[in-house]
Enzyme design. Structure first.
Site, short mmCIF file in Angstrom:
data_model
loop_
_atom_site.label_atom_id
_atom_site.label_comp_id
_atom_site.label_asym_id
_atom_site.label_seq_id
_atom_site.Cartn_x
_atom_site.Cartn_y
_atom_site.Cartn_z
N VAL A 73 0.76 -1.31 0.05
CA VAL A 73 0.09 -0.06 -0.05
C VAL A 73 0.97 1.13 0.18
O VAL A 73 0.68 2.26 -0.79
CB VAL A 73 -0.93 0.01 1.32
N TYR A 74 1.89 1.18 0.85
CA TYR A 74 3.04 2.17 0.99
C TYR A 74 3.52 2.54 -0.48
O TYR A 74 3.54 3.67 -1.09
CB TYR A 74 4.13 2.01 1.90
N ALA A 75 3.86 1.34 -1.13
CA ALA A 75 4.55 1.66 -2.44
C ALA A 75 3.46 2.39 -3.52
O ALA A 75 4.06 3.10 -4.27
CB ALA A 75 5.04 0.26 -3.07
#
Ligand SMILES: NC(=O)c1ccc[n+]([C@@H]2O[C@H](COP(=O)([O-])OP(=O)(O)OC[C@H]3O[C@@H](n4cnc5c(N)ncnc54)[C@H](OP(=O)(O)O)[C@@H]3O)[C@@H](O)[C@H]2O)c1
Length: 317
Positions: free
Chosen positions: A203-205
């Site tokens: 999700v961060y990516a």
């Protein structure tokens, strides 16, 4: 503005893939041999800068670099006491620590208004605050928290501060991206509601891919107004965030990771150097333009980026 930044360049991609070990401290030491010290030897006196998440980690490094060059810096973070403990005695009168949770739309609007009223100008905005979340959470506005923190907060802050940046121009916006963006293709529905099981790192990516796409769109829109927008991959730095969110990785690689100043270097270079004013719409690592994709299937259709922009505008009100 790069001609076709989403174009896939095999040779450049192979160079990035062959060079991933240079994200470490050693990579920075080796790349820095080709830079002249004078590039960042710039007087920033009378310039006003805002750094979100400037109380620790890479943001702290950027703040220190700006203040050391004479700038007045507003550090925006949630824990003002921590920010003041870090910067309070460092340059009295030239660092102001202000409370801001970038995931709250109302707080971002109030903060932006305060900057206009108090300082009346803004030369540099560094959108640095971001986090990785272990589980799905919602912001105070009911939005997916990683999206609200890493993407929408910076978008709304940039938008609210744009009249001030334009009035101050030439001005600069620097977005902290990540090499993690190479893992993801923009998919707005998944960004707003990540599929389950929730994998915080992916999700961060995805949020970092969105940040890079929006940075390029800002560059296109602001090219005529004397405001540049660039996105930075800082490499891998030893920060409190990495220790908290990636403990095993931090333990295994700790000594190889970049110092805070090394991680902050390219963001600072884009914020102060003459070269930083000449370029816009780029994705940068160690003061060099990088390709936005290392594999062709992460390229988004332009309509998807249009959609992201429209969703952010709608949510921003
Ligand atoms: N470190 C790396 O190796 C690395 C690699 C690639 C990209 N990056 C990017 O570089 C940037 C900085 O990373 P870092 O490792 O230095 O992070 P960090 O050590 O976790 O520091 C994050 C900073 O952001 C602030 N912050 C967090 N959430 C916030 C919120 N909702 N509103 C306002 N401020 C908030 C924190 O202060 P408060 O908690 O007081 O708010 C802190 O000052 C991020 O964009 C990250 O994605 C880092």
């Amino acid at each position: 503005v790069p001609r076709d930044p989403a174009a896939f360049d095999l040779r450049a991609s192979l160079r990035v893939l062959a060079d991933v070990t240079s994200y470490t401290a050693r990579g920075h030491s080796s790349h820095s041999r080709r830079w002249g010290a004078a590039e960042t030897d710039v007087d920033m006196t009378r310039k006003v800068c805002v750094v979100t998440g400037g109380s620790r980690g890479i943001g702290q490094g950027v703040v220190c670099g700006l203040v050391a060059r004479g700038a007045t810096v507003v550090v925006a973070c949630r824990d003002v006491a921590v920010g003041e403990a870090v910067h309070g005695t460092f340059a009295p009168g030239r660092v102001a620590v202000e409370r801001l949770d970038v995931s709250s739309l109302a707080e971002v609007r109030v903060f932006a208004r305060r900057i206009g009223e108090r300082y009346g100008r803004l030369d540099v905005l560094v959108n640095n605050a971001a986090a990785t979340f272990a589980r799905p959470e919602r912001s105070v506005d009911g939005l997916e928290l990683a999206f609200a923190t890493n993407v929408l907060g910076a978008f709304v802050l940039t938008r609210e501060l744009m009249p001030l940046l334009r009035a101050t121009s030439p001005a600069r916006v620097v977005h902290l991206g990540s090499s993690a963006q190479y893992l993801r293709r923009l998919d707005v529905d998944a960004l707003l509601d990540p599929p389950r099981p929730y994998v915080g790192e992916l999700v961060y990516a995805h949020t970092k891919r969105a940040v890079a796409e929006l940075s390029r769109r800002w560059a296109e829109r602001l090219a005529e107004h004397g405001v540049v927008s660039n996105c930075v991959n800082p490499g891998l730095a030893r920060t409190p965030g990495v220790r908290r969110d990636y403990p095993v990785y931090h333990r295994l690689t700790g000594r190889m990771l970049r110092t805070i100043d090394q991680g902050a270097d390219t963001a600072l270079w884009l914020a102060v150097s003459r070269a930083g004013a000449r370029h816009t719409g780029g994705f940068w690592f160690d003061r060099e333009r990088q390709p936005e994709h290392v594999v062709p299937w992460t390229r988004a259709r332009p309509e998807e980026t249009d959609r992201l922009w429209a969703v952010c505008e709608r949510l921003a009100g």
